[in-house]
Design a protein around this motif. Sequence first.
Motif, PDB file in Angstrom:
ATOM      1  N   PRO B  43       0.832  -1.104   0.003  1.00  0.00           N
ATOM      2  CA  PRO B  43       0.058   0.014   0.141  1.00  0.00           C
ATOM      3  C   PRO B  43       0.869   1.259  -0.093  1.00  0.00           C
ATOM      4  CG  PRO B  43      -0.403  -1.232   1.949  1.00  0.00           C
ATOM      5  CD  PRO B  43       0.528  -2.093   1.169  1.00  0.00           C
ATOM      6  N   VAL B  44       1.925   1.248   0.542  1.00  0.00           N
ATOM      7  CA  VAL B  44       2.968   2.241   0.648  1.00  0.00           C
ATOM      8  C   VAL B  44       3.132   2.857  -0.454  1.00  0.00           C
ATOM      9  CG1 VAL B  44       4.945   3.104   1.771  1.00  0.00           C
ATOM     10  CG2 VAL B  44       3.649   1.931   3.253  1.00  0.00           C
ATOM     11  N   LYS B  45       3.753   1.719  -1.490  1.00  0.00           N
ATOM     12  CA  LYS B  45       4.117   1.987  -2.828  1.00  0.00           C
ATOM     13  C   LYS B  45       3.118   2.936  -3.624  1.00  0.00           C
ATOM     14  CE  LYS B  45       6.945  -0.982  -5.652  1.00  0.00           C
ATOM     15  NZ  LYS B  45       7.347  -2.445  -5.869  1.00  0.00           N
ATOM     16  N   ALA B  46       1.893   2.504  -3.565  1.00  0.00           N
ATOM     17  CA  ALA B  46       0.758   3.436  -4.116  1.00  0.00           C
ATOM     18  C   ALA B  46       0.644   4.704  -3.709  1.00  0.00           C
ATOM     19  CB  ALA B  46      -0.556   2.502  -3.863  1.00  0.00           C
ATOM     20  N   GLU B  47       1.069   4.916  -2.607  1.00  0.00           N
ATOM     21  CA  GLU B  47       0.847   6.477  -1.980  1.00  0.00           C
ATOM     22  C   GLU B  47       2.057   7.215  -2.554  1.00  0.00           C
ATOM     23  OE1 GLU B  47       0.067   5.855   2.158  1.00  0.00           O
ATOM     24  OE2 GLU B  47      -1.849   6.772   2.060  1.00  0.00           O
ATOM     25  N   VAL B  48       3.210   6.697  -2.603  1.00  0.00           N
ATOM     26  CA  VAL B  48       4.306   7.359  -2.694  1.00  0.00           C
ATOM     27  C   VAL B  48       4.287   8.561  -4.133  1.00  0.00           C
ATOM     28  CG1 VAL B  48       6.850   7.425  -3.502  1.00  0.00           C
ATOM     29  CG2 VAL B  48       5.920   5.877  -1.893  1.00  0.00           C
ATOM     30  N   PRO B  49       3.723   8.310  -5.154  1.00  0.00           N
ATOM     31  CA  PRO B  49       3.909   9.191  -6.187  1.00  0.00           C
ATOM     32  C   PRO B  49       3.038  10.393  -5.929  1.00  0.00           C
ATOM     33  CG  PRO B  49       3.471   6.815  -6.912  1.00  0.00           C
ATOM     34  CD  PRO B  49       3.261   6.787  -5.701  1.00  0.00           C
ATOM     35  N   LYS B  50       1.886  10.319  -5.058  1.00  0.00           N
ATOM     36  CA  LYS B  50       1.175  11.416  -4.819  1.00  0.00           C
ATOM     37  C   LYS B  50       1.878  12.570  -4.037  1.00  0.00           C
ATOM     38  CE  LYS B  50      -3.363   8.755  -4.679  1.00  0.00           C
ATOM     39  NZ  LYS B  50      -4.268   8.483  -3.514  1.00  0.00           N
ATOM     40  N   GLU B  51       2.809  12.011  -3.204  1.00  0.00           N
ATOM     41  CA  GLU B  51       3.528  13.184  -2.435  1.00  0.00           C
ATOM     42  C   GLU B  51       4.520  14.058  -3.198  1.00  0.00           C
ATOM     43  OE1 GLU B  51       6.112  12.025   1.055  1.00  0.00           O
ATOM     44  OE2 GLU B  51       4.917  10.297   0.966  1.00  0.00           O
ATOM     45  N   PRO B  52       3.995  15.405  -3.347  1.00  0.00           N
ATOM     46  CA  PRO B  52       5.148  16.017  -4.244  1.00  0.00           C
ATOM     47  C   PRO B  52       6.251  16.326  -3.693  1.00  0.00           C
ATOM     48  CG  PRO B  52       3.558  17.539  -2.746  1.00  0.00           C
ATOM     49  CD  PRO B  52       3.307  16.111  -2.609  1.00  0.00           C
ATOM     50  N   ALA B  53       7.365  16.541  -4.636  1.00  0.00           N
ATOM     51  CA  ALA B  53       8.624  16.578  -4.116  1.00  0.00           C
ATOM     52  C   ALA B  53       9.106  17.641  -3.687  1.00  0.00           C
ATOM     53  CB  ALA B  53       9.755  16.245  -5.455  1.00  0.00           C
ATOM     54  N   ALA B  54       8.350  18.926  -4.048  1.00  0.00           N
ATOM     55  CA  ALA B  54       8.684  20.113  -3.310  1.00  0.00           C
ATOM     56  C   ALA B  54       7.258  20.822  -3.214  1.00  0.00           C
ATOM     57  CB  ALA B  54       9.507  21.011  -4.045  1.00  0.00           C
ATOM     58  N   SER B  55       6.887  21.592  -1.914  1.00  0.00           N
ATOM     59  CA  SER B  55       5.757  22.393  -2.077  1.00  0.00           C
ATOM     60  C   SER B  55       6.094  23.768  -1.209  1.00  0.00           C
ATOM     61  CB  SER B  55       4.981  21.721  -1.180  1.00  0.00           C
ATOM     62  OG  SER B  55       5.088  21.576   0.039  1.00  0.00           O
ATOM     63  N   ILE B  56       5.267  24.876  -1.603  1.00  0.00           N
ATOM     64  CA  ILE B  56       5.761  26.182  -1.124  1.00  0.00           C
ATOM     65  C   ILE B  56       4.935  26.258  -0.009  1.00  0.00           C
ATOM     66  CG2 ILE B  56       5.526  28.874  -1.722  1.00  0.00           C
ATOM     67  CD1 ILE B  56       5.787  27.901  -4.870  1.00  0.00           C
ATOM     68  N   THR B  57       5.429  26.753   1.197  1.00  0.00           N
ATOM     69  CA  THR B  57       4.719  27.137   2.427  1.00  0.00           C
ATOM     70  C   THR B  57       4.307  28.401   2.335  1.00  0.00           C
ATOM     71  OG1 THR B  57       6.565  27.816   3.480  1.00  0.00           O
ATOM     72  CG2 THR B  57       6.393  25.436   3.612  1.00  0.00           C
ATOM     73  N   SER B  59       4.784  30.872   4.318  1.00  0.00           N
ATOM     74  CA  SER B  59       5.662  31.889   4.636  1.00  0.00           C
ATOM     75  C   SER B  59       6.847  32.085   3.779  1.00  0.00           C
ATOM     76  CB  SER B  59       6.417  31.424   5.939  1.00  0.00           C
ATOM     77  OG  SER B  59       7.012  30.392   5.866  1.00  0.00           O
ATOM     78  N   GLU B  60       6.344  31.647   2.378  1.00  0.00           N
ATOM     79  CA  GLU B  60       7.072  31.931   1.036  1.00  0.00           C
ATOM     80  C   GLU B  60       8.501  31.187   1.094  1.00  0.00           C
ATOM     81  OE1 GLU B  60       7.486  36.246   1.428  1.00  0.00           O
ATOM     82  OE2 GLU B  60       6.000  36.241  -0.091  1.00  0.00           O
ATOM     83  N   LYS B  61       8.604  29.962   1.795  1.00  0.00           N
ATOM     84  CA  LYS B  61       9.441  29.247   1.924  1.00  0.00           C
ATOM     85  C   LYS B  61       9.206  27.811   0.940  1.00  0.00           C
ATOM     86  CE  LYS B  61      11.690  30.587   6.083  1.00  0.00           C
ATOM     87  NZ  LYS B  61      11.846  30.502   7.633  1.00  0.00           N
ATOM     88  N   VAL B  62      10.135  26.871   0.801  1.00  0.00           N
ATOM     89  CA  VAL B  62       9.938  25.681   0.283  1.00  0.00           C
ATOM     90  C   VAL B  62      10.297  24.517   1.075  1.00  0.00           C
ATOM     91  CG1 VAL B  62      12.069  25.482  -1.349  1.00  0.00           C
ATOM     92  CG2 VAL B  62       9.882  24.721  -2.245  1.00  0.00           C
ATOM     93  N   THR B  63       9.559  23.550   0.797  1.00  0.00           N
ATOM     94  CA  THR B  63       9.634  22.448   1.598  1.00  0.00           C
ATOM     95  C   THR B  63      10.034  21.312   0.632  1.00  0.00           C
ATOM     96  OG1 THR B  63       8.307  22.979   3.330  1.00  0.00           O
ATOM     97  CG2 THR B  63       8.685  20.625   3.228  1.00  0.00           C
ATOM     98  N   ILE B  64      10.952  20.483   0.882  1.00  0.00           N
ATOM     99  CA  ILE B  64      11.223  19.339  -0.191  1.00  0.00           C
ATOM    100  C   ILE B  64      11.147  18.081   0.544  1.00  0.00           C
ATOM    101  CG2 ILE B  64      12.623  20.754  -1.553  1.00  0.00           C
ATOM    102  CD1 ILE B  64      15.081  19.343  -0.543  1.00  0.00           C
ATOM    103  N   GLU B  73      12.065  18.676   4.397  1.00  0.00           N
ATOM    104  CA  GLU B  73      12.812  19.536   4.823  1.00  0.00           C
ATOM    105  C   GLU B  73      12.569  20.918   4.090  1.00  0.00           C
ATOM    106  OE1 GLU B  73      16.718  19.183   3.120  1.00  0.00           O
ATOM    107  OE2 GLU B  73      17.717  20.810   4.077  1.00  0.00           O
ATOM    108  N   THR B  74      12.783  21.888   4.925  1.00  0.00           N
ATOM    109  CA  THR B  74      12.384  23.229   4.593  1.00  0.00           C
ATOM    110  C   THR B  74      13.594  23.885   4.351  1.00  0.00           C
ATOM    111  OG1 THR B  74      10.256  23.592   5.760  1.00  0.00           O
ATOM    112  CG2 THR B  74      11.149  25.526   5.077  1.00  0.00           C
ATOM    113  N   LEU B  75      13.913  24.568   2.938  1.00  0.00           N
ATOM    114  CA  LEU B  75      15.200  25.152   2.668  1.00  0.00           C
ATOM    115  C   LEU B  75      15.547  26.512   3.454  1.00  0.00           C
ATOM    116  CD1 LEU B  75      15.394  24.176  -1.053  1.00  0.00           C
ATOM    117  CD2 LEU B  75      16.220  22.785   0.955  1.00  0.00           C
ATOM    118  N   ASP B  76      16.677  26.588   3.796  1.00  0.00           N
ATOM    119  CA  ASP B  76      17.099  27.714   4.188  1.00  0.00           C
ATOM    120  C   ASP B  76      17.001  28.843   3.317  1.00  0.00           C
ATOM    121  OD1 ASP B  76      18.089  30.068   5.868  1.00  0.00           O
ATOM    122  OD2 ASP B  76      19.686  28.906   6.285  1.00  0.00           O
TER     123      ASP B  76
END
Lengths: 439, 183
Positions: B43-57, B59-64, B73-76
């Motif tokens: 089941p985990v395998k099926a969910e993995v592709p749905k997670e975006p590799a990066a998203s914008i928070t 506070s104008e930061k990006v989380t990968i 991880e939120t990038l500095d």
Amino acid sequence: MTGFRLACALLISTLVCSAALADLRIEVTQGVDNAVRIGVVPFNYPARTRLPESVHEIVDADLTLSGRFSTLPVQQMLSLPTSTESVLARDWRLLDVEYLVMGEMVRMEYGFRLRFELYNVFKQSVVLRQVIEGTEAELRDMAHYVSDEVFAALTGIPGAFSTRIMYVTADGPAGNQNFKLNIADADGYRRETILASKEPVLSATWSPDGNKVAYVSFENDARPAIYIRDLRTGLTQQITNFSGLNGAPAFSPDGRQLAMVLSKDGNPDIYVLNLENRRLRRITRHYGIDTEPSWRVDGEAIVFTSNRGGKPQIYQMLLSDLSIERLTFEGDYNAKASLLPDGSGLVMVHRREGVFHIALLNLQSGRLTVLTETALDESPSIAPNGSMLIYATQMDGEGILSAVSIDGGVKFNLPSSEGDVREPAWSPQKTKVFTPISP
Amino acid sequence: MGISRNRGLMALVVAGLILVGCASKAPEEEVPALEPVAVAPAPVKAEVPKEPAASITGSEKVTISKGPGMGTETLDGIFYFDFDQAIVKRSGHPELDKHAKVLKENPGFRVRLEGHADERGTREYNLALGERRANGIRAYLTAQGASRTQIEVISYGEEKPAVLGAGESSWAQNRRVAIKYRR
């Protein structure tokens, strides 16, 4: 505001009211050693109502704040003459007073008539005698006019008391500051806020006729743009909207062109915009930083800051052939230069031993004189009479305005009651000029 | 191409592994330590592709994403400079590389590079200097594969200090470029 001011004038003591309206307060920190001793006698006003402004007190304050005069307090005066005929010269000699300013005010249908005299106690001669008229709203202007005339008669330098100062204030915590662009009389009174913004406002400058101001504001989408505001109509026009820097506006001496800094072509370079036909001419072309243009009085040359030699230094460009000459060689940080009205020198920000001061460079002798003892000094602006300059510095961690005479002899501070004060710009013209009428 | 992508992924996984031990670096969405032990792979395998590799928070930061099941991880986004200098410091390169990768892999992402200076010196010179600094960061990001059209540069000079007050400790924090993500 007007309502409040009017109520003040009518109900409460005028002096208290005026003091509350002033945001900048002047403190002389250094005057000349041989200050001229002068008595400003209260102007006789034969009416039961109080004057809305205490004219003689404004004159007294102006002369004191110039640092060149030492005034005699009214309480120490033995008599209060209103004209030469009633002066007992011996009384004033006893008090060691060299000159007297005296006169009287009369209410007219539309305002006031002021007759004033400047009297030389030792020579027992009249130096100056004039009559001027003005409206009630112009009482402060009338007082500053008297100060200008007295100052000019006794020092040979035109007074600058009828001028105004534009400045920026910023208050609030880092990241959430309120910025205001203000214009006040040179003595700090009658302040008007012409722009209030949550985004930075800077580099405000006057048109040569004093009717317009240009400034840089980030109010539009948090991007910098140059604006021109007409002070008579209150209308503001956005002048530039280029990508990158839109900064450092400077009106040409004829008011028809505006020098500025744009980085739309890749680097901060200096451009000149013709305000009539809107044509833009690029005048510097260098990969370094070129900024802070300032015009020579004849309009044929521009001095500017450039780090083309590695460190910021002052250069001059002739507009006829775009030839460039480096003007500063002493120190590793010289910036924001402006030429003195007579072209004999320039004032600028100069770093010495890591501390930023205001310095004067004599262009004939090449001699550089540091004029200020404060630190983090910036934004020097020369008074229209060329004798004083006002600049921004810091006191107790807060930005304040300070002024120094070109000869370094007189210094005063203008602390503010409202946050950080910065970027003073001295108006090029008098606010109001009175035409004396025959007595 | 495939190899370099994999290598990139590996680098991310490695970075993620290192960062797991560093609590201050991994904020809100840290994955509980139990997770790697999960036994049901299908089941985990099926969910993995749905997670975006990066998203914008917000506070104008990006989380990968640090890799499947490795948390985020939120990038500095703040990079510091020396006085009157616009040279991007070497110490900032690894974090900038991550930003460049995010931009390269997400052509729809836009950033605003806000350049700043400390209060010393003149205001207009500092505006130019702030732009120089932001341009320096932009040059680095585009050299690493980000597109110039994704990047907007703006300078505030010394007008928007991060910290008020004089002294080298304040000044050092104010000579900076902030990378701000927008949608």
